[in-house]
Structures are given as C-alpha cells and as structure tokens.
Design an enzyme around this catalytic site. Structure first.
Site, PDB file in Angstrom:
ATOM      1  N   LYS A  22     -38.015 -16.073  99.861  1.00 22.49           N
ATOM      2  CA  LYS A  22     -37.036 -15.397 100.735  1.00 22.49           C
ATOM      3  C   LYS A  22     -37.495 -15.444 102.187  1.00 22.49           C
ATOM      4  O   LYS A  22     -36.736 -15.798 103.080  1.00 22.49           O
ATOM      5  CB  LYS A  22     -36.870 -13.935 100.305  1.00 22.49           C
ATOM      6  N   ASN A  23     -38.744 -15.075 102.403  1.00 27.95           N
ATOM      7  CA  ASN A  23     -39.203 -14.944 103.789  1.00 27.95           C
ATOM      8  C   ASN A  23     -39.424 -16.291 104.476  1.00 27.95           C
ATOM      9  O   ASN A  23     -39.603 -16.349 105.693  1.00 27.95           O
ATOM     10  CB  ASN A  23     -40.458 -14.064 103.839  1.00 27.95           C
ATOM     11  N   CYS A 117     -36.832   1.334 109.214  1.00 28.13           N
ATOM     12  CA  CYS A 117     -36.340   1.305 107.838  1.00 28.13           C
ATOM     13  C   CYS A 117     -37.288   2.123 106.986  1.00 28.13           C
ATOM     14  O   CYS A 117     -38.206   2.761 107.501  1.00 28.13           O
ATOM     15  CB  CYS A 117     -36.220  -0.124 107.334  1.00 28.13           C
ATOM     16  N   ASP A 308     -46.601  -6.837 101.182  1.00 24.90           N
ATOM     17  CA  ASP A 308     -45.441  -6.967 100.292  1.00 24.90           C
ATOM     18  C   ASP A 308     -45.833  -6.917  98.808  1.00 24.90           C
ATOM     19  O   ASP A 308     -44.960  -6.924  97.940  1.00 24.90           O
ATOM     20  CB  ASP A 308     -44.672  -8.262 100.604  1.00 24.90           C
ATOM     21  N   ARG A 400     -31.932  -7.737  97.227  1.00 23.75           N
ATOM     22  CA  ARG A 400     -32.160  -8.422  98.508  1.00 23.75           C
ATOM     23  C   ARG A 400     -33.219  -9.505  98.368  1.00 23.75           C
ATOM     24  O   ARG A 400     -33.184 -10.501  99.086  1.00 23.75           O
ATOM     25  CB  ARG A 400     -32.639  -7.419  99.568  1.00 23.75           C
TER      26      ARG A 400
HETATM   27  C1  EPZ Z   1     -42.162  -9.859 107.738  1.00 24.26           C
HETATM   28  O1  EPZ Z   1     -41.573  -8.778 108.448  1.00 24.26           O
HETATM   29  C2  EPZ Z   1     -41.562  -9.818 106.352  1.00 24.26           C
HETATM   30  N1  EPZ Z   1     -40.140 -10.014 106.461  1.00 24.26           N
HETATM   31  C3  EPZ Z   1     -41.915  -8.506 105.668  1.00 24.26           C
HETATM   32  O2  EPZ Z   1     -41.453  -8.594 104.332  1.00 24.26           O
HETATM   33  C4  EPZ Z   1     -43.429  -8.333 105.649  1.00 24.26           C
HETATM   34  O3  EPZ Z   1     -43.739  -7.057 105.134  1.00 24.26           O
HETATM   35  C5  EPZ Z   1     -44.015  -8.486 107.038  1.00 24.26           C
HETATM   36  O4  EPZ Z   1     -43.579  -9.724 107.649  1.00 24.26           O
HETATM   37  C6  EPZ Z   1     -45.546  -8.502 107.037  1.00 24.26           C
HETATM   38  O5  EPZ Z   1     -46.009  -9.550 106.233  1.00 24.26           O
HETATM   39  C7  EPZ Z   1     -39.640 -11.231 106.600  1.00 24.26           C
HETATM   40  O6  EPZ Z   1     -40.358 -12.220 106.640  1.00 24.26           O
HETATM   41  C8  EPZ Z   1     -38.161 -11.359 106.665  1.00 24.26           C
HETATM   42  P1  EPZ Z   1     -44.295  -8.270 111.200  1.00 24.26           P
HETATM   43  P2  EPZ Z   1     -41.752  -8.660 110.017  1.00 24.26           P
HETATM   44  O7  EPZ Z   1     -43.628  -8.525 112.496  1.00 24.26           O
HETATM   45  O8  EPZ Z   1     -41.763 -10.018 110.599  1.00 24.26           O
HETATM   46  C9  EPZ Z   1     -45.889  -4.724 113.923  1.00 24.26           C
HETATM   47  C10 EPZ Z   1     -40.449  -7.886 102.340  1.00 24.26           C
HETATM   48  O9  EPZ Z   1     -40.727  -6.953 101.545  1.00 24.26           O
HETATM   49  N2  EPZ Z   1     -45.027  -5.304 114.988  1.00 24.26           N
HETATM   50  O10 EPZ Z   1     -45.276  -9.288 110.704  1.00 24.26           O
HETATM   51  O11 EPZ Z   1     -40.755  -7.679 110.521  1.00 24.26           O
HETATM   52  C11 EPZ Z   1     -45.088  -4.169 112.765  1.00 24.26           C
HETATM   53  O12 EPZ Z   1     -44.648  -2.850 113.049  1.00 24.26           O
HETATM   54  C12 EPZ Z   1     -40.479  -7.667 103.846  1.00 24.26           C
HETATM   55  O13 EPZ Z   1     -40.125  -9.027 101.976  1.00 24.26           O
HETATM   56  C13 EPZ Z   1     -45.113  -4.811 116.269  1.00 24.26           C
HETATM   57  O14 EPZ Z   1     -45.910  -3.912 116.555  1.00 24.26           O
HETATM   58  O15 EPZ Z   1     -43.194  -8.013 110.097  1.00 24.26           O
HETATM   59  C14 EPZ Z   1     -46.084  -4.240 111.643  1.00 24.26           C
HETATM   60  O16 EPZ Z   1     -46.978  -3.159 111.709  1.00 24.26           O
HETATM   61  C15 EPZ Z   1     -40.622  -6.235 104.232  1.00 24.26           C
HETATM   62  N3  EPZ Z   1     -44.302  -5.352 117.234  1.00 24.26           N
HETATM   63  C16 EPZ Z   1     -46.858  -5.521 111.954  1.00 24.26           C
HETATM   64  O17 EPZ Z   1     -46.641  -5.771 113.355  1.00 24.26           O
HETATM   65  C17 EPZ Z   1     -43.422  -6.379 116.964  1.00 24.26           C
HETATM   66  O18 EPZ Z   1     -42.719  -6.825 117.884  1.00 24.26           O
HETATM   67  C18 EPZ Z   1     -46.427  -6.736 111.165  1.00 24.26           C
HETATM   68  O19 EPZ Z   1     -45.012  -6.872 111.231  1.00 24.26           O
HETATM   69  C19 EPZ Z   1     -43.345  -6.860 115.661  1.00 24.26           C
HETATM   70  C20 EPZ Z   1     -44.157  -6.310 114.675  1.00 24.26           C
END
Ligand code: EPZ
Length: 423
Positions: A22-23, A117, A308, A400
C-alpha cells in the site's frame, strides 16, 4: 458500516500470498498520474480503499485510472487542475503526496491541510521545508496549503525531523526534484523499502536518482518523465501481520512473496520471541515450537522495527511468558489498541511512549473497536487467538490497508465473518 465476527481458537495452517505494498503504490500512482506524460501500468496493486481514495484524488486532478486484474492503468493529468479538496484529503493523509508533483508539473498546487488522526498529530512541516528549499513559495491559509513556483531549482537540504526521517516528506520532495532544474541532495532521507520502490519507478520514468536505499538521495533534474510499467514491491507490513497471526494461533503458515531483507527487524524480534522462521527463495514458513518469550521492542525508521508493526507485535506479546516492553518512537501516541487488547484480557500498562505488557495465559473474545489500520489488524489477530467470539467494529480502517483480510485468513483456517452493523 460493517464489522468482523471472529470465532477464535482456530489454528492457521497453509499458504498465504502477500499483496503489493500500500505505502509503495500510493506515491507511485501519484508520480505516474502527475509527473508522467504518457500512460503507466502498475502491476501487483492491492485492491484497497486507500488506493480507491487516491484514485479519486488523481481523477479530480484530471488523470484517468482503470483497474484490471490487479493492475492500474494510469493516464496522466491532461488539464491544469491543481486543487486537492478537503473532502478527499481528509479521508487519507497520503493525498499530501500530490503537493510536490503538482508544483513541479504545473507551477502551483492547492492541497487541503491534512489533519491529525488516531495515531497522533502528523505535521507536514518537513514537506513544506523541502519544497521551499526547491524555491517554492508555500503558504498555509484557511485550511489549505498553497504552493507555487515558476520553476523549481535543485538544492541541498536536510529533511531529518524530530522523530527521524519522514517517509512522506522524502517522497514528496524527491518527486518534485525530479523535474527541478539542476541537482537536489536530500540528506536525512527515509530509506523504507517503499521509498526505494518509488525511486526505482521514477528512474524507470526517466528520472536520475542516485543513492537509492540510503539516507542521502541525489536527484539530477530532467525535463520530462514518461510513462512506464512497474511491479509494486510486496507489502512487508501485511506479511508481518500474517507472520504474527501464525505465531499467536500456534499455526504453521507459509507467507509467500516477502523477502528476509524487507522485514529483517520484524523477523529478528519474532525469532527472539521464540517464533521459528524458515526462509527460502519465495517466502517464509512460520511456526512456534514452544511458549512465546517476552522481549523488548523499540520502533524506529527503517531499518529499525517499523511503527506499522507495533500494534501487531503487542498482540503477540500479550501471550508471552513474562513482561515485555514496547517503546514507540515514531508516532508517539499510537497506543489506542492497548486498551482494546485489555478488554480481551491482556495486561498492558502505558507509561508515556512506553507500553509494559505482562503476558497472560489466554485472551477472551470481546466486542472491540478498530481505531486505525494497524490497531484494527491486531484486534483481528488477537481475536483469532482468543477463546470465544470477538466482534471488531469500524473495520473500514482495516479495509484501507488489507485486501479482503477475512477471505485470506479463512483460506488458512480462520473463522471470520463480515457482517453489516445491526446483523
Ligand atoms: C508513512 O506515513 C506511512 N504512510 C505510515 O503508515 C507510517 O506509519 C509512517 O510513514 C512511518 O513509517 C504512508 O506511507 C502512506 P512520516 P508518513 O512522515 O509519511 C514526523 C500505515 O499504517 N513528521 O515518516 O505520514 C511524524 O509526526 C501508515 O500504513 C514531522 O515531524 O510518516 C512522525 O513522528 C500509518 N514533520 C515521523 O515524522 C513532517 O513534516 C515519521 O512520519 C512529517 C513527519
């Protein structure tokens, strides 16, 4: 709304095939639809609500997407539509992926600001920072992110955030940089397998990205990207979920279509917990010869233990012979499933970003509620291990990210029914 009714206590046995990730497919479809100038064909695409939602976002922008036998045919955008509206973005945060590609291709974008979320606040400051480095002017007003740039110009930047690298920001900025002038260097880039799959896809479209799989990506801008054909990598998290399902049901399941490298950290922890993994060229056989052992798990960006898989490993550890701990370092509020597992007889205590899990000898079926995708998955897993009947509601979260989860699990011995609420 629908729910799953699980008759627990059955042993899983047989072979289960893993779908495409998915991701990986979400950003790849965005790249195909916005950055490409001819049709792309993606194979091994899971049939998930998230893929449908993203398709609606891309179709709203003027792309044309058809699904046939597990493949997506994506005809890129053909008009100057640059807005991703709130109604669609609020359904799926990954819609933010259109921001960078739209600015790169059309010179402007208006994307609804994604909210938090159930797994906690999810800022997008790193996405914005990266695009600003490329020369975009970005403004947030009235719930929308506005970005514009006459042309993007490559730059050096560090995208490492407070909680480590960001998967989403890395993907967004990498996609934008493919069409920027000159060279971009992203340090502190995420190295998750789905980021590498996206980079390989972009290169197949004609991009010039070096350092794939490392934390420094060098992107030499090109003038144009063309459509291509690509097979999406398999879903490491779906595989990990089914590996845990086999372990907690004392099963004997062959999980097909995953590689040891993709899921190294999860494999290491499962082995430490007493699960036996026999790998071969096409997948892994998962058995549990003795009692599950307590372990300590800390989530971290790839190659660390994935957030995840945190909920699912918690489900497994509820049945270990002693006290385990889980420290969640990526999405620090991602523990809502703990309370639901406790409703099934687990003994989990939360201390900030740490969960302390005292193993119990059995779980009992109960009515429970999915609060997010992986939280839903662990309730299904725990329901199969529990004595009696478990009803999981709000399963739209599960749909999802898992294609027909009950059909797959029933094919290897589970007893799960999908019913409409009220039935
Ligand atoms: C991706 O989300 C995945 N989603 C998530 O999977 C996954 O949990 C996550 O990466 C971490 O591996 C998709 O790929 C669609 P991040 P993403 O930006 O990109 C912080 C699932 O269950 N951050 O890597 O939104 C954030 O708050 C889902 O399949 C900032 O501070 O995650 C977090 O603590 C849920 N500023 C960390 O970085 C930003 O601008 C990692 O988030 C962006 C993120």
């Amino acid at each position: 709304m629908q729910k799953l009714i699980i008759n627990g206590g059955t042993r899983l046995e047989g072979k289960i095939q893993i779908n495409g990730s998915k991701n990986a497919v979400l950003p790849i479809a965005v790249a195909a639809a916005i950055l490409g100038d001819s049709v792309s064909v993606l194979h091994n695409v899971p049939n998930l609500t998230d893929v449908k939602t993203l398709s609606a976002v891309l179709e709203g922008l003027g792309a044309s997407i058809t699904r046939k036998n597990g493949s997506l045919y994506i005809e890129p955008i053909n008009r100057m539509e640059y807005e991703a509206p709130y109604d669609l973005v609020r359904q799926m945060r990954a819609s933010i992926y259109v921001l960078g590609p739209l600015v790169a291709k059309l010179g402007r974008a208006k994307v609804s600001f994604p909210g938090g979320c159930a797994i906690g606040p999810r800022p997008v400051d790193l996405h914005i920072k990266g695009l600003e480095h490329l020369g975009a002017e970005v403004e947030v007003k009235k719930g929308y992110i506005y970005a514009q740039a006459e042309r993007l110009v490559g730059a050096e930047m560090d995208l490492l955030g407070q909680h480590g690298p960001s998967v989403g920001a890395t993907a967004n900025v990498m996609m934008a940089a493919t069409l920027a002038e000159e060279t971009t260097v992203i340090r502190g880039a995420a190295c998750e397998p789905h980021i590498s799959d996206l980079a390989r896809f972009l290169n197949a479209m004609g991009a010039d990205i070096e350092g794939i799989g490392t934390s420094t990506l060098t992107i030499h801008g090109v003038k144009q990207l063309h459509g291509t054909e690509h097979t999406v990598i398999s879903d490491d998290i779906e595989a990990g979920t089914f590996m845990v399902a086999s372990a907690v049901t004392n099963g004997d399941v062959y999980v097909e279509g995953v590689t040891a490298e993709q899921i190294h950290a999860v494999s290491e922890k499962l082995t430490e917990a007493g699960v036996q993994l026999d790998w071969d060229d096409t997948g892994v056989r998962v058995t549990t010869p003795g009692q599950l052992k307590p372990i300590d798990v800390t989530t971290a960006p790839f190659p660390g233990f994935p957030t995840d898989m945190q909920a699912q490993i918690m489900g497994l550890l509820t049945l270990a012979s002693g006290t385990s701990t889980i420290t969640e370092n990526v999405h620090t509020d991602r523990f809502i499933h703990a309370a639901e597992l406790n409703r099934m007889g687990a003994d989990i205590r939360l201390e900030g970003r740490k969960a302390i899990i005292n193993g119990v000898s059995f779980l009992s079926g109960a009515p429970v509620m999915a609060s997010d995708l992986r939280a839903g998955a662990v309730l299904v897993v725990a329901g199969m291990a529990a004595a009696g009947e478990t009803t999981v509601s709000r399963i739209y979260h599960i749909d999802r990210g898992y294609e027909a989860i009950e059909k797959k699990l029933n094919s290897i011995g589970a007893d799960i029914r999908r019913v409409n609420d009220g039935e």
